[in-house]
Design an enzyme around this catalytic site. Structure first.
Site, PDB file in Angstrom:
ATOM      1  N   HIS A   9       0.823  -1.205   0.000  1.00 39.11           N
ATOM      2  CA  HIS A   9       0.000   0.000   0.000  1.00 39.11           C
ATOM      3  C   HIS A   9       0.861   1.261   0.000  1.00 39.11           C
ATOM      4  O   HIS A   9       1.588   1.530   0.946  1.00 39.11           O
ATOM      5  CB  HIS A   9      -0.892  -0.026   1.248  1.00 39.11           C
ATOM      6  CG  HIS A   9      -1.846   1.109   1.358  1.00 39.11           C
ATOM      7  ND1 HIS A   9      -1.862   1.950   2.441  1.00 39.11           N
ATOM      8  CD2 HIS A   9      -2.824   1.533   0.526  1.00 39.11           C
ATOM      9  CE1 HIS A   9      -2.818   2.839   2.288  1.00 39.11           C
ATOM     10  NE2 HIS A   9      -3.422   2.613   1.140  1.00 39.11           N
ATOM     11  N   HIS A  51      -0.698  10.695  -2.266  1.00 39.82           N
ATOM     12  CA  HIS A  51      -2.031  10.333  -1.800  1.00 39.82           C
ATOM     13  C   HIS A  51      -2.960  11.530  -1.687  1.00 39.82           C
ATOM     14  O   HIS A  51      -4.055  11.539  -2.247  1.00 39.82           O
ATOM     15  CB  HIS A  51      -1.969   9.617  -0.449  1.00 39.82           C
ATOM     16  CG  HIS A  51      -3.319   9.251   0.069  1.00 39.82           C
ATOM     17  ND1 HIS A  51      -4.053  10.070   0.904  1.00 39.82           N
ATOM     18  CD2 HIS A  51      -4.102   8.173  -0.170  1.00 39.82           C
ATOM     19  CE1 HIS A  51      -5.216   9.509   1.167  1.00 39.82           C
ATOM     20  NE2 HIS A  51      -5.277   8.349   0.518  1.00 39.82           N
TER      21      HIS A  51
END
Length: 245
Positions: A9, A51
Site C-alpha cells: 500500500h 495520496h
C-alpha cells in the site's frame, strides 16, 4: 483457488515514506506481488504520485497539487516527515514508478484520485502512460469514483479496474456487474467470507485495503481474498504458505 497476492500500500509504507521511490524499491525487495499508488494531475498536466490532494502532510511545502507545476513539486522534500534518512526523496511521477518496476513482474494498482478534484482527462492520460510502458496486462486502475472506472472501460475495455468503497455493501457482485468492473477493493471490514465467495461465483476479484494486523490478514487469507493491500507486505508474506509466489 489461487493464493492471496501481496500488494504494498503506497509502497512499503510501513518502513518508508508513502508513495516514494524508496517505498516502491523496498516493496520490490520484500517480494511483494504488487504495489498500490495514487495519481493526480499537476498544474502543467503531469501525472503525480501522492495520496493527498494537497502537499502539506507529506512534504515541506503547501498547497494543492493542481496548482503546482512538476518543477515546483520536484523541489519539495517528500521524505523528512517520515525520517531524516529520507530527506532526499522527491515527489515521483507515474512514469518514474512504471520505469522502476518495468523489468519486474510486479502488478501495479493505480488509484485515480479524482473524488475531490475531478481532474479533466486523468483517465486518458493514465491509460496512455500505461500503454507507453506496455504494462496493460499488469496494471489495475481503481477509484472511489465509479463513473471514472466506467470511462476507463469505455476507453480501454481490456484494462483491469477495481471499484473502491468503504461501506458494508449488500451483494457487491451485483453492483460490480452493473458497473462492468473486474474487481472490488473494499475496506477490509466489508470483505467477509460470504462477500468473497459471492464475488468469486460471479467472476469478480476481491482486494481489500488497508490490512495491517496479522489476525485480519489471516481471516482474509482464509476467506480467499485475491490480494490484500497492506502497509506491511513482509508481515503478510510470512503468513502465506511456502514463499507466497
Amino acid at each position: 483457488m489461487s493464493q492471496t497476492k501481496v500488494f504494498a500500500h503506497r509502497g512499503f509504507s510501513g518502513i518508508a515514506p508513502e508513495n516514494t521511490m524508496a517505498a516502491f524499491e523496498k516493496a520490490l525487495e520484500a517480494q511483494a506481488d504488487g504495489i498500490e499508488l495514487d495519481v493526480h494531475l499537476s498544474r502543467d498536466g503531469e501525472l503525480i504520485v501522492m495520496h493527498d490532494e494537497k502537499v502539506d502532510r507529506t512534504t515541506n511545502g503547501s498547497g494543492w497539487i493542481k496548482d503546482l507545476t512538476l518543477a515546483e513539486l520536484k523541489q519539495l522534500d517528500n521524505g523528512s516527515w517520515f525520517g531524516k534518512d529520507y530527506e532526499n526523496e522527491t515527489v515521483p511521477t507515474l512514469a518514474e514508478v512504471l520505469e522502476l518496476v518495468g523489468d519486474s513482474d510486479l502488478a501495479v494498482n493505480i488509484e485515480l484520485k479524482n473524488t475531490i478534484i475531478p481532474y479533466p482527462g486523468l483517465e486518458q492520460k493514465v491509460i496512455r502512460e500505461v500503454e507507453r510502458f506496455q504494462m496493460q496486462d499488469r496494471v489495475i486502475l481503481s477509484s472511489f469514483r465509479h463513473d471514472s472506472l466506467q470511462l476507463v472501460k469505455k476507453i480501454c475495455p481490456a484494462m483491469q479496474v477495481g471499484a473502491l468503497y468503504a461501506c458494508g455493501m449488500v451483494d457487491p457482485w451485483v453492483y460490480a456487474g452493473y458497473l462492468g468492473v473486474d474487481a472490488i477493493h473494499p475496506h477490509y471490514l466489508a470483505a467477509t467470507e460470504e462477500i468473497v465467495a459471492g464475488c468469486h461465483r460471479h467472476g469478480i476479484r476481491v482486494r481489500p485495503y488497508t490490512v495491517n494486523e496479522e489476525e485480519d490478514m489471516k481471516c482474509l487469507i482464509s476467506a480467499g481474498a485475491d490480494a490484500i493491500i497492506t502497509n506491511y507486505p513482509d508481515r503478510l508474506r510470512r503468513l502465506l504458505p511456502g514463499d507466497g509466489k
